[in-house]
Every structure is written in structure tokens, then in C-alpha cells.
Write a protein that holds these residues in place. Structure first.
Motif, mmCIF file in Angstrom:
data_model
loop_
_atom_site.group_PDB
_atom_site.id
_atom_site.type_symbol
_atom_site.label_atom_id
_atom_site.label_comp_id
_atom_site.label_asym_id
_atom_site.label_seq_id
_atom_site.Cartn_x
_atom_site.Cartn_y
_atom_site.Cartn_z
ATOM 1 N N ILE A 107 -23.435 8.895 -3.618
ATOM 2 C CA ILE A 107 -22.417 7.891 -3.303
ATOM 3 C C ILE A 107 -21.048 8.566 -3.394
ATOM 4 O O ILE A 107 -20.713 9.172 -4.408
ATOM 5 N N VAL A 108 -20.280 8.465 -2.308
ATOM 6 C CA VAL A 108 -18.917 9.015 -2.289
ATOM 7 C C VAL A 108 -17.935 7.872 -2.111
ATOM 8 O O VAL A 108 -18.014 7.122 -1.132
ATOM 9 N N ALA A 109 -17.004 7.749 -3.053
ATOM 10 C CA ALA A 109 -15.963 6.722 -2.978
ATOM 11 C C ALA A 109 -14.601 7.410 -2.901
ATOM 12 O O ALA A 109 -14.308 8.290 -3.706
ATOM 13 N N ILE A 110 -13.793 6.997 -1.928
ATOM 14 C CA ILE A 110 -12.470 7.598 -1.724
ATOM 15 C C ILE A 110 -11.439 6.480 -1.747
ATOM 16 O O ILE A 110 -11.496 5.559 -0.927
ATOM 17 N N SER A 111 -10.474 6.567 -2.648
ATOM 18 C CA SER A 111 -9.473 5.501 -2.726
ATOM 19 C C SER A 111 -8.063 6.078 -2.804
ATOM 20 O O SER A 111 -7.769 6.913 -3.650
ATOM 21 N N THR A 112 -7.221 5.604 -1.864
ATOM 22 C CA THR A 112 -5.788 5.899 -1.906
ATOM 23 C C THR A 112 -4.982 4.597 -1.800
ATOM 24 O O THR A 112 -3.793 4.596 -2.055
ATOM 25 N N THR A 113 -5.644 3.520 -1.405
ATOM 26 C CA THR A 113 -4.962 2.232 -1.276
ATOM 27 C C THR A 113 -5.226 1.356 -2.502
ATOM 28 O O THR A 113 -4.325 1.062 -3.275
ATOM 29 N N PHE A 114 -6.482 0.930 -2.677
ATOM 30 C CA PHE A 114 -6.890 0.181 -3.858
ATOM 31 C C PHE A 114 -7.919 1.001 -4.631
ATOM 32 O O PHE A 114 -8.671 1.785 -4.031
ATOM 33 N N PRO A 115 -8.000 0.800 -5.941
ATOM 34 C CA PRO A 115 -9.063 1.479 -6.695
ATOM 35 C C PRO A 115 -10.418 0.900 -6.336
ATOM 36 O O PRO A 115 -10.542 -0.297 -6.051
ATOM 37 N N ILE A 116 -11.432 1.735 -6.305
ATOM 38 C CA ILE A 116 -12.800 1.281 -6.077
ATOM 39 C C ILE A 116 -13.495 1.240 -7.437
ATOM 40 O O ILE A 116 -13.716 2.272 -8.067
ATOM 41 N N GLU A 117 -13.790 0.022 -7.874
ATOM 42 C CA GLU A 117 -14.386 -0.150 -9.209
ATOM 43 C C GLU A 117 -15.883 0.158 -9.173
ATOM 44 O O GLU A 117 -16.550 -0.050 -8.148
ATOM 45 N N SER A 130 -6.429 9.120 -5.301
ATOM 46 C CA SER A 130 -5.116 9.758 -5.273
ATOM 47 C C SER A 130 -4.336 9.389 -6.531
ATOM 48 O O SER A 130 -4.541 8.326 -7.118
ATOM 49 N N GLU A 131 -3.449 10.273 -6.930
ATOM 50 C CA GLU A 131 -2.673 10.063 -8.152
ATOM 51 C C GLU A 131 -1.848 8.786 -8.072
ATOM 52 O O GLU A 131 -1.621 8.101 -9.073
ATOM 53 N N LYS A 132 -1.391 8.468 -6.860
ATOM 54 C CA LYS A 132 -0.650 7.237 -6.619
ATOM 55 C C LYS A 132 -1.413 6.404 -5.603
ATOM 56 O O LYS A 132 -1.904 6.923 -4.605
#
Length: 356
Positions: free
Chosen positions: A234-244, A263-265
Motif C-alpha cells: 500500500i502506497v499513500a502519498i499526501s501533500t494536500t490532506f493527511p491520509i490517516e 510533504s513537510e507542509k
């Protein structure tokens, strides 16, 4: 008329203006020219003086009053000033033709105006190829069997778009669409043609080209849980909202390895730079492909919470020759499953739909 006059001032021959200037000098100098001609012995020069004296007499007949001669002289001086200015100091502003970008305009979530901001529109012209799936998605609702039809429609459209691509024109992607459709669009376009990276900020009604800034928040591994003898990741990528983690339950993470990037921000408009997109894509795929090789991964379950421009660029970089099967899932906040359906990226449209 104005352009023609400026062109003559910049490039026209000045013979007659020079003659007119000398003539007016002769006229205004009175009898001094006549006295000078009497002292000249050379016939050729004397004849030249006489010619200008004759011209002077003609001008005096045409302009009998002194003030009229001064007015004409002032006009001649003004013309000379214009000539000196336009030939030595004036740089004509040449309006360059607009840069034309052929846009794959992709929409499935809602209507959007595919336009640039006012400043960019002065130098860039967009030609749009509309891939509108909005009504198809509305009709589908939760009848996910219709996804086959929608993906087939999209694939066919993109193939026709690709057929028009050449080595001289510029191309770009703009869209408001579901993540699986965006990623598949990027994959189908491929990376043989570099697309102009364009982003729409959250609260504006226009798109902007990404900048070339090399300073941006890094993307890092948030969680890495690799199980032994497990071939699914499973690969989760988040730069907009966190993926819980609990949002991934439908994908059965207890039976799979998990790799999460963040992403850091975080935010809608975190990604603003071409370099940033390229760096994120390179770093993420570098890690994934390393794990694939080390762990023998045969299937990747991917979820993305990021911008359209990043998702499309990631799709362009994915390859059925280098990567295992990838299923990209669609997030639905109103569905208790969170990720109710997905698309197997490399499979044909009639066999690509995955329903949880």
C-alpha cells in the motif's frame, strides 16, 4: 499611416530633404551666398552655387514673406529632429506572437474555466481539447460497472490527443477530475512529450504555470512497514490532506506492507514549482522501485491526496515495463469505505475497474 511614416523616417532616403535644408539655409542667409559665388573661380563649383541661388529665388517667389520661410525652416528642423530620434534612439516595440499551448482539458468533478491569469494571457494562447466526463460520472452514481465505459471514453480521447502531438508544438494538462482518472491520463500520455505544468489555486478562477523555484518543503517517508514474504504494497502519498491509517482499512493493511509519504507542509497550494514536482516524483518512485526489487512486490495499492499537476506528472512517470500492477483508488469522504473503487492503471479499460 503612422507605421508607414515611422518606417520612412527610419529608412527613407534623405536626398530631397538635404536639398530643401540647404535651400532654406541659402534663402535665410540672404545675399551672402551670392557674394561667395563671386569669389569662386572654379566653374563647376560656381555652377553649383548658382543652382542653389536659383532654388533660393524660386522659394522666395513661393514664400514671399519672411515669416513663411521661418515656418518652413522650423518644419524642416523638426523633421531632422524626428529622423535623429527614430534612427538613433527609438527602439520599436515588436509584438511577439503568443506562445500557443495545446491543452488536454480534463473534467469529471465539476465545471471549471480553463484559462490563465490576465498577465499570462497576454503572451500565451491556449487551445483546448475538452475531455468532459462530468455527466457520465453523475449518471454513474454508485453503479461502478459504468466505470468501464468512462475509462474507455477517456482512453479513446487521449489516444486521439496523442495522435496530434508533434515535436514542435507545446502541450499542457489542466483538470478538475478524480484521482484515478488523472493518474491514468498521465500514464496514457506518457513521458515522451514534456507537458507544461499548470496549476489552479484553490480560491482563484484561473490557472498558472508552475514557477522554477528550487526552494520548497521536502516530501518524506511518514511510515514504512514492510512485512516479510508480502508481495502487495500500500502506497499513500499526501501533500494536500493527511491520509490517516484508519482510512486505509478497506485495503486490508494487516495483510500488506505499507509505505506512506507526506510533504513537510500540507495544503491545496503547496506544490508551486516544476522542480518540486520532478523531485517529488523522482524520490517517491526511487523508494517504491527499490522496495519492489528488494521485496518482490507484484501489486501496489495506491492512494493520493495531492494536486492535479503532481498526480498527472506521477502518472507520466509510471511504466508497465518497470512497475508492478498499480491500482489507484478514489477517495470518497461520504462513503464509509473511503476508497470504494479504483482503476488498475496498466490494464485495458474493460478489465481495469476494481470495486471494494
Amino acid at each position: 499611416m503612422k507605421k508607414g511614416l515611422i518606417k520612412w523616417i527610419k529608412t527613407g532616403k534623405l536626398r530631397y530633404l538635404i536639398i530643401s535644408t540647404i535651400t532654406m539655409i541659402v534663402v535665410l542667409s540672404g545675399s551672402s551666398i551670392g557674394r561667395m559665388s563671386e569669389k569662386v573661380q572654379t566653374k563647376k563649383i560656381k555652377d553649383a552655387f548658382q543652382t542653389y541661388q536659383d532654388l533660393s529665388n524660386i522659394v522666395k517667389i513661393i514664400l514671399p514673406y519672411s515669416y513663411m520661410r521661418w515656418v518652413v525652416s522650423a518644419i524642416i528642423i523638426f523633421i531632422w529632429i524626428l529622423i535623429i530620434y527614430f534612427r538613433l534612439f527609438y527602439e520599436e516595440t515588436i509584438q511577439k506572437p503568443k506562445e500557443i499551448i495545446h491543452i488536454l482539458a480534463h473534467s469529471s468533478l465539476g465545471k471549471t474555466q480553463f484559462k490563465l491569469n490576465e498577465e499570462a494571457s497576454k503572451t500565451v494562447q491556449l487551445t483546448l481539447e475538452d475531455l468532459d466526463l462530468i455527466e457520465d460520472v453523475k449518471v454513474m452514481k454508485e453503479n461502478y460497472s459504468m466505470l468501464q465505459y468512462i475509462v474507455t471514453k477517456q482512453d479513446s480521447f487521449i489516444e486521439k490527443f496523442k495522435d496530434k502531438i508533434n515535436n514542435t508544438d507545446k502541450y499542457g494538462y489542466m483538470g478538475i477530475s478524480h484521482t484515478p482518472f488523472i493518474l491514468r491520463a498521465g500514464y496514457k500520455i506518457g513521458d515522451e512529450t514534456k507537458f507544461v505544468m499548470i496549476h489552479k489555486k484553490r480560491n482563484v478562477d484561473y490557472y498558472e504555470k508552475l514557477n522554477n523555484c528550487e526552494t520548497y518543503p521536502p516530501i518524506e517517508i511518514e511510515r514504512k512497514n514492510l512485512k516479510e514474504n508480502c508481495t502487495e504494497l500500500i502506497v499513500a502519498i499526501s501533500t494536500t490532506f493527511p491520509i490517516e491509517d484508519n482510512q486505509l482499512n478497506i485495503l486490508q493493511p494487516e495483510n500488506k506492507s505499507v509505505l506512506k509519504f507526506k510533504s513537510e507542509k500540507l495544503g491545496f497550494d503547496v506544490i508551486t514549482s516544476e522542480k518540486q514536482v520532478e523531485d517529488y516524483v523522482s524520490n517517491i518512485l526511487g523508494v517504491i522501485r527499490q522496495i519492489r526489487g528488494d521485496k518482490g512486490i507484484t501489486k501496489i495499492h495506491m492512494v493520493i491526496s495531492s494536486s492535479v499537476v503532481f498526480t498527472f506528472a506521477l502518472g507520466q512517470a509510471l511504466s508497465s515495463n518497470y512497475d508492478p500492477e498499480i491500482i489507484i483508488y478514489n477517495f470518497d469522504i461520504n462513503n464509509p469505505k473511503k476508497y470504494p473503487w479504483g482503476i488498475s492503471l496498466f490494464k485495458d479499460s474493460m478489465n481495469c475497474v476494481v470495486v471494494n
